[in-house]
Scaffold this motif. Sequence first.
Motif, PDB file in Angstrom:
ATOM      1  N   ARG A  12      70.553  40.745  24.391  1.00 24.21           N
ATOM      2  CA  ARG A  12      69.749  40.473  23.192  1.00 24.21           C
ATOM      3  C   ARG A  12      70.527  40.799  21.920  1.00 24.21           C
ATOM      4  NH1 ARG A  12      66.013  36.983  21.563  1.00 24.21           N
ATOM      5  NH2 ARG A  12      64.649  37.870  20.004  1.00 24.21           N
ATOM      6  N   GLN A  13      71.255  41.904  21.920  1.00 24.89           N
ATOM      7  CA  GLN A  13      72.059  42.258  20.749  1.00 24.89           C
ATOM      8  C   GLN A  13      73.110  41.173  20.474  1.00 24.89           C
ATOM      9  OE1 GLN A  13      73.176  46.133  22.306  1.00 24.89           O
ATOM     10  NE2 GLN A  13      72.280  47.093  20.494  1.00 24.89           N
ATOM     11  N   GLU A  15      72.868  37.994  21.343  1.00 27.54           N
ATOM     12  CA  GLU A  15      72.132  36.815  20.861  1.00 27.54           C
ATOM     13  C   GLU A  15      71.779  36.952  19.384  1.00 27.54           C
ATOM     14  OE1 GLU A  15      68.736  36.652  23.407  1.00 27.54           O
ATOM     15  OE2 GLU A  15      69.840  35.721  25.048  1.00 27.54           O
ATOM     16  N   ILE A  16      71.303  38.122  18.999  1.00 25.22           N
ATOM     17  CA  ILE A  16      70.923  38.358  17.602  1.00 25.22           C
ATOM     18  C   ILE A  16      72.154  38.290  16.698  1.00 25.22           C
ATOM     19  CG2 ILE A  16      70.133  40.178  16.012  1.00 25.22           C
ATOM     20  CD1 ILE A  16      67.998  40.851  18.183  1.00 25.22           C
ATOM     21  N   ALA A  29      67.985  33.506  11.491  1.00 22.84           N
ATOM     22  CA  ALA A  29      68.222  33.955  12.859  1.00 22.84           C
ATOM     23  C   ALA A  29      66.904  34.289  13.550  1.00 22.84           C
ATOM     24  CB  ALA A  29      69.147  35.166  12.872  1.00 22.84           C
ATOM     25  N   ALA A  30      66.023  34.963  12.838  1.00 24.74           N
ATOM     26  CA  ALA A  30      64.712  35.316  13.399  1.00 24.74           C
ATOM     27  C   ALA A  30      63.933  34.063  13.781  1.00 24.74           C
ATOM     28  CB  ALA A  30      63.918  36.154  12.407  1.00 24.74           C
ATOM     29  N   LEU A  33      65.429  32.553  16.903  1.00 27.97           N
ATOM     30  CA  LEU A  33      65.166  33.418  18.056  1.00 27.97           C
ATOM     31  C   LEU A  33      63.678  33.572  18.355  1.00 27.97           C
ATOM     32  CD1 LEU A  33      67.798  36.161  17.209  1.00 27.97           C
ATOM     33  CD2 LEU A  33      67.950  34.497  19.080  1.00 27.97           C
ATOM     34  N   VAL A  40      64.546  41.456  13.889  1.00 26.60           N
ATOM     35  CA  VAL A  40      65.984  41.171  13.877  1.00 26.60           C
ATOM     36  C   VAL A  40      66.716  42.215  13.026  1.00 26.60           C
ATOM     37  CG1 VAL A  40      67.747  39.507  13.169  1.00 26.60           C
ATOM     38  CG2 VAL A  40      65.711  38.725  14.383  1.00 26.60           C
ATOM     39  N   GLU A  43      66.981  45.423  15.038  1.00 29.86           N
ATOM     40  CA  GLU A  43      67.984  45.280  16.092  1.00 29.86           C
ATOM     41  C   GLU A  43      69.397  45.300  15.515  1.00 29.86           C
ATOM     42  OE1 GLU A  43      67.722  45.228  19.393  1.00 29.86           O
ATOM     43  OE2 GLU A  43      65.550  45.440  19.342  1.00 29.86           O
TER      44      GLU A  43
END
Length: 71
Positions: A12-13, A15-16, A29-30, A33, A40, A43
Amino acid sequence: MGRGGSVRLNQRQIEIFNAIMVHKSVTAAAAVLRTSQPTVSRELRELEKQIGFGVWGEFGYEDFQTLAKRP
C-alpha cells in the motif's frame, strides 16, 4: 529506520507513493486510489517517518524526481 538502515515498505505504501509521483498531487492520488486525501496524507507521513526524510515537503516534487532518478 531511514538513512543507512534497512526499510521495508508494504504494498500500500508503494501504491500511494507511486500514485503521488505519477499524479503530482496527494488529492489526485487519493482519487485514483479511491480513498480520502487525509488517508493518503497520513500514509505519506508514515512512509516519510519510516525512511527518515520527507519525500514531498523537504525536497519538493521536482527535487525528489531528480533524486529518484539517481543510480
